[in-house]
Scaffold this active site. Structure first.
Site, PDB file in Angstrom:
ATOM      1  N   CYS A  19      62.029  28.149  80.351  1.00 50.30           N
ATOM      2  CA  CYS A  19      62.417  28.370  81.830  1.00 50.30           C
ATOM      3  C   CYS A  19      61.035  28.687  82.587  1.00 50.30           C
ATOM      4  O   CYS A  19      60.788  29.526  82.839  1.00 50.30           O
ATOM      5  CB  CYS A  19      63.645  29.149  81.821  1.00 50.30           C
ATOM      6  SG  CYS A  19      64.089  29.538  83.649  1.00 50.30           S
ATOM      7  N   CYS A  60      62.037  31.050  85.448  1.00 50.34           N
ATOM      8  CA  CYS A  60      62.358  32.330  85.111  1.00 50.34           C
ATOM      9  C   CYS A  60      60.927  33.072  84.725  1.00 50.34           C
ATOM     10  O   CYS A  60      60.619  33.992  85.274  1.00 50.34           O
ATOM     11  CB  CYS A  60      62.925  32.584  83.769  1.00 50.34           C
ATOM     12  SG  CYS A  60      64.554  31.419  83.959  1.00 50.34           S
ATOM     13  N   ASP A  61      59.983  32.190  84.053  1.00 50.07           N
ATOM     14  CA  ASP A  61      58.738  33.069  83.523  1.00 50.07           C
ATOM     15  C   ASP A  61      57.517  32.291  83.986  1.00 50.07           C
ATOM     16  O   ASP A  61      56.370  33.024  83.766  1.00 50.07           O
ATOM     17  CB  ASP A  61      58.780  32.702  82.003  1.00 50.07           C
ATOM     18  CG  ASP A  61      60.013  33.564  81.336  1.00 50.07           C
ATOM     19  OD1 ASP A  61      60.323  34.375  81.855  1.00 50.07           O
ATOM     20  OD2 ASP A  61      60.564  32.875  80.235  1.00 50.07           O
TER      21      ASP A  61
HETATM   22  C1  LIG Z   1      64.453  33.098  77.436  1.00 50.02           C
HETATM   23  C2  LIG Z   1      65.270  32.957  78.555  1.00 50.02           C
HETATM   24  C3  LIG Z   1      64.764  33.739  79.907  1.00 50.02           C
HETATM   25  C4  LIG Z   1      65.497  33.514  81.195  1.00 50.02           C
HETATM   26  N1  LIG Z   1      64.857  34.311  82.171  1.00 50.02           N
HETATM   27  C5  LIG Z   1      65.653  34.258  83.249  1.00 50.02           C
HETATM   28  C6  LIG Z   1      65.337  35.039  84.490  1.00 50.02           C
HETATM   29  O1  LIG Z   1      64.413  35.597  84.217  1.00 50.02           O
HETATM   30  N2  LIG Z   1      66.177  35.042  85.687  1.00 50.02           N
HETATM   31  C7  LIG Z   1      67.189  34.054  85.510  1.00 50.02           C
HETATM   32  O2  LIG Z   1      67.728  33.961  86.518  1.00 50.02           O
HETATM   33  N3  LIG Z   1      67.561  33.195  84.636  1.00 50.02           N
HETATM   34  C8  LIG Z   1      66.946  33.349  83.395  1.00 50.02           C
HETATM   35  N4  LIG Z   1      67.204  32.568  82.272  1.00 50.02           N
HETATM   36  C9  LIG Z   1      68.517  31.793  82.453  1.00 50.02           C
HETATM   37  C10 LIG Z   1      69.582  32.515  82.391  1.00 50.02           C
HETATM   38  O3  LIG Z   1      69.634  33.179  81.217  1.00 50.02           O
HETATM   39  C11 LIG Z   1      71.082  31.436  82.400  1.00 50.02           C
HETATM   40  O4  LIG Z   1      71.053  30.894  83.505  1.00 50.02           O
HETATM   41  C12 LIG Z   1      72.385  32.559  82.460  1.00 50.02           C
HETATM   42  O5  LIG Z   1      72.109  33.377  81.167  1.00 50.02           O
HETATM   43  C13 LIG Z   1      73.454  31.418  82.229  1.00 50.02           C
HETATM   44  O6  LIG Z   1      74.508  32.588  82.180  1.00 50.02           O
HETATM   45  P1  LIG Z   1      75.913  31.873  81.685  1.00 50.02           P
HETATM   46  O7  LIG Z   1      76.920  33.150  81.914  1.00 50.02           O
HETATM   47  O8  LIG Z   1      76.371  30.720  82.324  1.00 50.02           O
HETATM   48  O9  LIG Z   1      75.821  31.833  80.060  1.00 50.02           O
HETATM   49  P2  LIG Z   1      74.991  32.347  78.858  1.00 50.02           P
HETATM   50  O10 LIG Z   1      74.107  33.310  79.323  1.00 50.02           O
HETATM   51  O11 LIG Z   1      74.297  31.118  77.968  1.00 50.02           O
HETATM   52  O12 LIG Z   1      76.033  32.962  77.879  1.00 50.02           O
HETATM   53  C14 LIG Z   1      77.075  32.362  77.286  1.00 50.02           C
HETATM   54  C15 LIG Z   1      77.891  33.080  76.464  1.00 50.02           C
HETATM   55  O13 LIG Z   1      78.927  32.276  75.932  1.00 50.02           O
HETATM   56  C16 LIG Z   1      79.298  32.887  74.665  1.00 50.02           C
HETATM   57  N5  LIG Z   1      79.732  31.764  73.955  1.00 50.02           N
HETATM   58  C17 LIG Z   1      79.504  30.597  73.662  1.00 50.02           C
HETATM   59  N6  LIG Z   1      80.306  29.908  72.928  1.00 50.02           N
HETATM   60  C18 LIG Z   1      81.547  30.648  72.866  1.00 50.02           C
HETATM   61  C19 LIG Z   1      82.593  30.749  71.853  1.00 50.02           C
HETATM   62  N7  LIG Z   1      82.843  29.497  71.334  1.00 50.02           N
HETATM   63  N8  LIG Z   1      83.477  31.706  72.113  1.00 50.02           N
HETATM   64  C20 LIG Z   1      83.218  32.708  72.693  1.00 50.02           C
HETATM   65  N9  LIG Z   1      82.157  32.986  73.459  1.00 50.02           N
HETATM   66  C21 LIG Z   1      80.974  31.833  73.294  1.00 50.02           C
HETATM   67  C22 LIG Z   1      78.034  33.345  74.035  1.00 50.02           C
HETATM   68  O14 LIG Z   1      78.381  34.261  73.079  1.00 50.02           O
HETATM   69  C23 LIG Z   1      77.385  33.914  75.383  1.00 50.02           C
HETATM   70  O15 LIG Z   1      77.714  35.186  75.380  1.00 50.02           O
HETATM   71  C24 LIG Z   1      66.499  32.681  81.024  1.00 50.02           C
HETATM   72  C25 LIG Z   1      66.902  32.116  80.017  1.00 50.02           C
HETATM   73  C26 LIG Z   1      66.359  32.057  78.651  1.00 50.02           C
HETATM   74  C27 LIG Z   1      66.898  31.270  77.563  1.00 50.02           C
END
Ligand SMILES: Cc1cc2nc3c(=O)[nH]c(=O)nc-3n(C[C@H](O)[C@H](O)[C@H](O)COP(=O)(O)OP(=O)(O)OC[C@H]3O[C@@H](n4cnc5c(N)ncnc54)[C@H](O)[C@@H]3O)c2cc1C
Length: 318
Positions: free
Chosen positions: A138, A141-142
């Site tokens: 990302c 992000c980084d």
């Molecule tokens: C290494 C890294 C660094 C990042 N740094 C930043 C940053 O500094 N700032 C920023 O704004 N964004 C950052 N991001 C992006 C950010 O993490 C994502 O945009 C954000 O987490 C998305 O949130 P979400 O709630 O949509 O999903 P996610 O965070 O992807 O969470 C998905 C959830 O769904 C659950 N899940 C999946 N399938 C199932 C299932 N079948 N049953 C039950 N639960 C399930 C998983 O266990 C998880 O808890 C980063 C991403 C990464 C990978």
């Protein structure tokens, strides 16, 4: 299906910023939400160290701590957070059925899907070794951590092109590895890359190994797949921009998806094509993919779920 199945007003699938924000709003609206965490409690941010761009943390915060805070806030208002993985769903009726760990069936009036997306990786051992210590999926992000440094990025699509130009504004030089002799990105994006003086494009080039001192990255070993020649490019950061995979297999038979598997929601809304089913966060957003945008759409999903339930109750009463 068993008549003894638990029946809830609002079931939230996923414990990233979208799921927890939806839970905070749904709980405060007296919807008594149940949230299933999945196998990555806290979501993608638990895989990172510093999060500098989430509003409200002027000193920054680590991803795991931020996600614990979000969980506590959701629980404070009455969300029941449960560890469990959704293994199947049945969205055929007005009440939705969701099966957890192949055993427990929950009936839900509304479901908020916040299952996120997973970054695709090249599959190199060294890439995982230095993940979070110079390797990132990302740039937004980084990228900030590599201001004034040389970095490399791999990918040839629109996202890679976008991220390379973003990095070029922060970094001294961006080495862009393109596996073939041309980009997959749109002409407009390729034009932007070609016109950014500090991006050097390496065509027909693949990443072979991420090199470092055991702690952080200091170079990238690359292979020219036409000449067979290997060389090392000194870089502090390596960005993998070869795409993301939304976690949506479960919903294939029930919900509309785009060509890449992202859930489709009505414009300006989190409403899917099925009544009472809402989608928030990265699972429906291939463009922004940030914690704050995920949280924002989690808020929208809870508000829309609440309005949906209120409208249904109003219809029953009249
Ligand atoms: C290494 C890294 C660094 C990042 N740094 C930043 C940053 O500094 N700032 C920023 O704004 N964004 C950052 N991001 C992006 C950010 O993490 C994502 O945009 C954000 O987490 C998305 O949130 P979400 O709630 O949509 O999903 P996610 O965070 O992807 O969470 C998905 C959830 O769904 C659950 N899940 C999946 N399938 C199932 C299932 N079948 N049953 C039950 N639960 C399930 C998983 O266990 C998880 O808890 C980063 C991403 C990464 C990978």
């Amino acid at each position: 299906m068993s008549q003894l199945a638990e029946h809830v007003k609002c079931l939230i699938i996923g414990s990233g910023p979208a799921g927890y924000t939806a839970a905070i709003y749904a709980a405060r609206a007296d919807m008594h939400p149940i949230l299933y965490t999945g196998i990555v409690p806290g979501g993608q941010l638990t895989q990172t160290t510093e999060v500098d761009n989430f509003p409200g943390y002027p000193e920054g915060i680590t991803g795991p701590v931020m996600m614990q805070d979000l969980q506590k806030q959701a629980e404070k208002f009455g969300t029941e957070v449960r560890f469990g993985y959704v293994t199947s769903v049945d969205f055929s009726g007005p009440v939705h059925e969701v099966t957890i760990d192949e055993t427990t069936v929950i009936k839900a009036d509304t479901v908020i899907i916040a299952t996120g997306a997973t970054a695709k990786w090249l599959g190199l051992e060294s890439e995982q070794k230095y993940n979070g210590f110079g390797v990132s999926a990302c740039a937004v992000c980084d990228g900030f951590f590599y201001r004034g440094e040389d970095v490399a990025i791999v990918g040839a699509g629109d996202t890679a092109a976008e991220e390379a130009t973003y990095l070029a504004k922060l970094c001294r030089k961006v080495h862009m590895l393109v596996r073939r002799d041309e980009f997959r990105a749109s002409k407009a994006m390729v034009h932007r890359v070609l016109n950014t003086p500090n991006i050097e494009i390496h065509y027909n080039t693949e990443a072979k190994e991420v090199l470092g001192d055991g702690q952080v990255v200091n170079a990238l070993r690359v292979l020219n797949n036409v000449t067979g020649e290997e060389s090392d490019i000194p870089v502090m950061g390596f960005f993998v921009a070869i795409g993301h995979k939304p976690n949506t297999e479960l919903f294939t038979d029930w919900l509309d998806m785009d060509i890449n598997g992202y859930l489709v929601t009505k414009p300006g809304s989190t409403q899917t094509n099925r009544e009472g089913i809402f989608a928030a966060g990265d699972v429906q957003d291939h463009i922004f993919r940030q914690a704050i945008t995920a949280a924002g759409s989690g808020c929208m999903a809870a508000l829309e779920a609440e309005r949906y339930l209120a409208a249904k109750e109003h219809m029953v009463l009249n």
